[in-house]
Design a protein around this motif. Structure first.
Motif, mmCIF file in Angstrom:
data_model
loop_
_atom_site.group_PDB
_atom_site.id
_atom_site.type_symbol
_atom_site.label_atom_id
_atom_site.label_comp_id
_atom_site.label_asym_id
_atom_site.label_seq_id
_atom_site.Cartn_x
_atom_site.Cartn_y
_atom_site.Cartn_z
ATOM 1 N N MET A 282 22.397 40.795 78.626
ATOM 2 C CA MET A 282 21.448 39.901 79.286
ATOM 3 C C MET A 282 20.263 39.578 78.374
ATOM 4 O O MET A 282 19.115 39.597 78.798
ATOM 5 C CB MET A 282 20.957 40.537 80.592
ATOM 6 N N ASP A 283 20.559 39.298 77.092
ATOM 7 C CA ASP A 283 19.482 38.904 76.180
ATOM 8 C C ASP A 283 18.921 37.531 76.546
ATOM 9 O O ASP A 283 17.806 37.191 76.168
ATOM 10 C CB ASP A 283 19.961 38.936 74.722
ATOM 11 N N ASP A 284 19.678 36.732 77.263
ATOM 12 C CA ASP A 284 19.176 35.521 77.927
ATOM 13 C C ASP A 284 19.339 35.794 79.420
ATOM 14 O O ASP A 284 20.345 35.440 80.019
ATOM 15 C CB ASP A 284 19.981 34.298 77.499
ATOM 16 N N PRO A 285 18.371 36.473 80.058
ATOM 17 C CA PRO A 285 18.639 37.111 81.354
ATOM 18 C C PRO A 285 18.696 36.137 82.525
ATOM 19 O O PRO A 285 18.096 35.058 82.506
ATOM 20 C CB PRO A 285 17.451 38.060 81.518
ATOM 21 N N ILE A 286 19.437 36.549 83.536
ATOM 22 C CA ILE A 286 19.392 35.914 84.854
ATOM 23 C C ILE A 286 19.087 37.017 85.856
ATOM 24 O O ILE A 286 19.334 38.199 85.598
ATOM 25 C CB ILE A 286 20.710 35.194 85.213
ATOM 26 N N GLY A 287 18.541 36.628 87.000
ATOM 27 C CA GLY A 287 18.199 37.607 88.029
ATOM 28 C C GLY A 287 19.219 37.669 89.143
ATOM 29 O O GLY A 287 18.908 38.134 90.240
ATOM 30 N N ASP A 288 20.426 37.225 88.868
ATOM 31 C CA ASP A 288 21.486 37.152 89.868
ATOM 32 C C ASP A 288 22.106 38.541 90.062
ATOM 33 O O ASP A 288 22.663 39.118 89.126
ATOM 34 C CB ASP A 288 22.539 36.152 89.398
ATOM 35 N N PHE A 289 22.029 39.069 91.289
ATOM 36 C CA PHE A 289 22.598 40.392 91.584
ATOM 37 C C PHE A 289 24.095 40.467 91.256
ATOM 38 O O PHE A 289 24.617 41.534 90.950
ATOM 39 C CB PHE A 289 22.493 40.746 93.072
ATOM 40 N N SER A 290 24.776 39.341 91.371
ATOM 41 C CA SER A 290 26.235 39.397 91.292
ATOM 42 C C SER A 290 26.752 39.578 89.877
ATOM 43 O O SER A 290 27.968 39.503 89.657
ATOM 44 C CB SER A 290 26.860 38.160 91.952
ATOM 45 N N HIS B 37 11.974 41.899 99.791
ATOM 46 C CA HIS B 37 11.502 41.342 98.524
ATOM 47 C C HIS B 37 12.490 41.645 97.400
ATOM 48 O O HIS B 37 12.103 41.727 96.231
ATOM 49 C CB HIS B 37 10.135 41.933 98.162
ATOM 50 N N SER B 38 13.756 41.815 97.756
ATOM 51 C CA SER B 38 14.735 42.267 96.760
ATOM 52 C C SER B 38 14.849 41.298 95.589
ATOM 53 O O SER B 38 14.974 41.731 94.434
ATOM 54 C CB SER B 38 16.105 42.484 97.406
ATOM 55 N N HIS B 39 14.785 39.996 95.845
ATOM 56 C CA HIS B 39 14.935 39.031 94.753
ATOM 57 C C HIS B 39 13.764 39.113 93.777
ATOM 58 O O HIS B 39 13.967 39.090 92.558
ATOM 59 C CB HIS B 39 15.070 37.616 95.311
ATOM 60 N N VAL B 40 12.562 39.199 94.294
ATOM 61 C CA VAL B 40 11.391 39.258 93.421
ATOM 62 C C VAL B 40 11.363 40.586 92.669
ATOM 63 O O VAL B 40 11.131 40.623 91.446
ATOM 64 C CB VAL B 40 10.093 39.076 94.222
ATOM 65 N N LEU B 41 11.596 41.683 93.367
ATOM 66 C CA LEU B 41 11.571 42.998 92.718
ATOM 67 C C LEU B 41 12.678 43.117 91.673
ATOM 68 O O LEU B 41 12.466 43.690 90.595
ATOM 69 C CB LEU B 41 11.703 44.107 93.761
ATOM 70 N N TRP B 42 13.849 42.591 91.985
ATOM 71 C CA TRP B 42 14.934 42.645 91.008
ATOM 72 C C TRP B 42 14.590 41.801 89.782
ATOM 73 O O TRP B 42 14.839 42.207 88.647
ATOM 74 C CB TRP B 42 16.238 42.177 91.635
ATOM 75 N N GLY B 43 14.012 40.622 90.012
ATOM 76 C CA GLY B 43 13.599 39.796 88.884
ATOM 77 C C GLY B 43 12.599 40.506 87.996
ATOM 78 O O GLY B 43 12.676 40.452 86.761
ATOM 79 N N LEU B 44 11.646 41.188 88.614
ATOM 80 C CA LEU B 44 10.658 41.951 87.842
ATOM 81 C C LEU B 44 11.323 43.093 87.073
ATOM 82 O O LEU B 44 10.992 43.350 85.910
ATOM 83 C CB LEU B 44 9.587 42.508 88.780
#
Length: 625
Positions: free
Chosen positions: A331-339, A606-613
């Protein structure tokens, strides 16, 4: 399938060395464990790592034309290479191999920069014309295959992954904080940017044309969806079904070409089921989790039984923290997608038996499958309710509800719907994909960081809506997703996670002919009166049980909101510790702590925001230092 890398001189600096090129190729060995090709000549370094799929013995790259005046390295597959080869042989070209790569050098000789328009496939290409003193970098129609580049005073550096560009030792690692704002908002960085100031993505259907004599770099777009959509034709609904069914099946047939074992991912949803139905005899793969609201294995088994294919299923309880650290290398070009988790795990499962797997990606973006499209429809109806009832009673009541532990459900959907309504109306359906809007952005980022967040949250959405021109409302929505959410998130996820397992993933629903046909289909046969994928579901019901077709959309995800309070809790506390947040100076520790506590106490999701962080913090530690 491969990974490519290279260094092109555009100034008066030192010529690239073989050591630099090998370091770049070594960084992406997972993309091509079978072979390596490196070549430095006339000051231009071209390299690749190969996963052998077609012409296992003869496809070594770089590949040259007859007099070695044109050479190419290439990542991907050209599905119409046999037809192109016959045409080129009739024009007098001689072939040394049976690979699809070799058609590229001869097409270039015949058509110059127009060569890419002749290709049906997924590809990232670097081609060097030694006579013309010119290099071109080309990316496929929809961005299935990645290609990154960076310009320094003396060189243009490119690679299939950001890590290859960094491995050159020529490119800096300064973070683009403005892009961080977009990443947390959307869970991806809209192209052509990345989280690094110096590194960019070549856009889908984009080309860089580099004049080695002058150092000039010209950016081109070599294909346009609007120009490819066929002229309006009067068809009955039945005729549209026939046309889409036949074109889809032909697209799958084209992509079955392989000299190694081939299979497919099968979730039991509409898209993957249609792909498998068109394959005939197939090996298929699916995974599930012990939480039934996050598992589709019941449906995949039903479809597999109906189609009579060999189906392998695993219910998995991975060590997700260990897996997170492994996946962040990719994920050197990261995405915040859980999947990313289930995508990696099903790719790993498939790789035990096959080297190529077909995927159903793309169907939602061309035939209208996302629930955000329905949310936009419902928002119009919601606005008809008197304001004092909406804003004074209903919306505050919904906000006060505690989120439910299951994936969706009425309460969770209602809360997400109201959250989306808080964002700008101009974002249309994308409001329900936005996780850090303007209000939270002001709370979350430090004053110093806010000063660098110059890009309005929805700028790339506005640009794509304008680019869609005179398309109808539904097609404009699909175009936005095709050129943003799909190319910058979904295809990134599929490419990185499959390639992490040295597995080639193909996406037949993104065949250019099928996509162009889909955009010619009347909008009422895509999203209409609370129904999604109207036409495609009718097509699917021809081949698989209706019960598998007409069921609530589930999606490919994981119970991340629970995992953040359990398996990921120690990492969450460490990465988002107030002392660390304060010392780094990008976010406000008080806001981060509030979001964390509300989530852990079950008062909000807040799972999306926390995961992104969490993803950003790990990315920064790993790649930006």
């Amino acid at each position: 399938m491969c990974g490519i890398a290279g260094i092109v001189p555009v100034g008066g600096g030192r010529p690239p060395t073989m050591e630099q090129l090998r370091a770049m190729c070594d960084s992406i060995v997972h993309r091509g464990p079978d072979d390596e090709g490196t070549d430095v000549r006339c000051g231009v370094a071209l390299g690749m790592r190969r996963l052998s799929i077609i012409d296992l013995a003869g496809g070594h790259q770089p590949i040259f034309n007859e007099d070695e005046s044109v050479r190419v390295v290439f990542n991907g597959e050209i599905y119409n290479y046999r037809e192109l080869r016959r045409e080129l042989e009739a024009q007098g070209h001689r072939f040394r191999t049976a690979s699809d790569t070799e058609v590229l050098v001869h097409l270039w000789e015949e058509h110059g920069v127009g060569f890419a328009a002749r290709l049906n496939g997924m590809f990232a290409i670097a081609l060097h014309d030694l006579r013309a003193n010119r290099v071109v970098l080309v990316r496929d129609h929809f961005g299935i295959k990645p290609l990154f580049w960076a310009r320094t005073p003396d060189h243009l550096v490119f690679g299939s992954e950001v890590k290859a560009v960094l491995a050159s030792g020529l490119v800096g690692r300064a973070i683009d904080l403005d892009a961080v704002g977009e990443f947390l908002a959307w869970e991806y960085v809209p192209g052509p940017r990345t989280l690094f100031r110096a590194i960019h993505k070549i856009p889908p259907s984009g080309m860089l044309d580099i004049d080695l004599g002058t150092g000039a770099v010209q950016e081109r777009t070599w294909w346009s969806l609007a120009a490819a959509v066929p002229s309006a034709v009067a068809r009955t609904d039945q005729e549209w079904e026939e046309a889409v069914d036949a074109t889809l099946r032909e697209s799958v047939r084209r992509q079955l070409v392989s000299d190694v074992p081939l299979g497919a991912f099968l979730s039991g949803g509409v898209d993957s089921s249609l792909v498998v139905a068109a394959m005939g005899d197939a090996r298929t793969f699916s995974i599930g989790f012990d939480d039934p609201s996050y598992s589709e294995i019941t449906w995949s088994r039903l479809v597999a039984e109906h189609l009579g294919v060999s189906h392998r299923v695993e219910v998995i309880k991975p060590d997700v923290v260990e897996l997170f650290h492994k996946l962040m290398h990719h994920m050197d070009d990261p995405i915040g997608d859980f999947s990313i988790f289930p995508t990696y795990l099903v790719s790993r499962l498939a790789r035990e038996e096959v080297t190529v797997a077909l995927s159903g990606d793309g169907g939602d973006e061309i035939f209208g499958g996302y629930e955000t499209y329905l949310a936009q429809e419902k928002a119009r109806l919601w606005q008809r309710i008197p304001g004092f009832l909406r804003r004074g009673i209903a919306e505050p009541l919904i906000r006060r509800l505690r989120p439910r532990p299951e994936k969706k459900g009425l309460v969770n959907k209602a809360k997400r719907f109201v959250e989306g309504l808080e964002h700008e109306v101009g974002l249309r359906h994308a409001r329900w994909r936005l996780f850090v809007g303007d209000a939270l952005r002001r709370e979350l980022f430090s004053d110093a960081a806010l000063a660098e967040l110059r890009t309005p949250t929805g700028r790339h959405i506005d640009r794509l809506v304008e680019e869609a021109g005179s398309m109808g409302e539904v097609d404009r929505t699909l175009y936005v997703d095709l050129r943003s959410y799909l190319s910058d998130n979904c295809l990134v996820k599929m490419d990185r996670m499959s390639m992490a397992c040295s597995l080639e993933a193909r996406v037949p629903l993104l065949d250019p002919e099928l996509v162009a046909l889909a955009f010619a289909v009347p909008e009422r046969l895509k999203v209409h009166h609370g129904k999604t994928k109207v036409l495609l579901k009718r097509v699917a019901a021809r081949h698989v049980p209706a019960s598998c077709v007409y069921r609530p959309k589930q999606g490919f995800s994981i119970p991340i909101k629970q995992w953040l309070g359990a398996e990921f809790r120690p990492l969450l506390e460490e990465s988002l510790a107030p002392a660390r947040i304060n010392s780094e100076g990008v976010f406000r520790a008080a806001t981060v702590d509030r979001l964390k506590q509300e989530h852990l106490e079950g008062r909000a999701n807040h799972s999306h925001v926390l995961w992104g962080l969490l993803v950003f913090q790990e990315w920064r530690r790993r790649w930006a230092t």
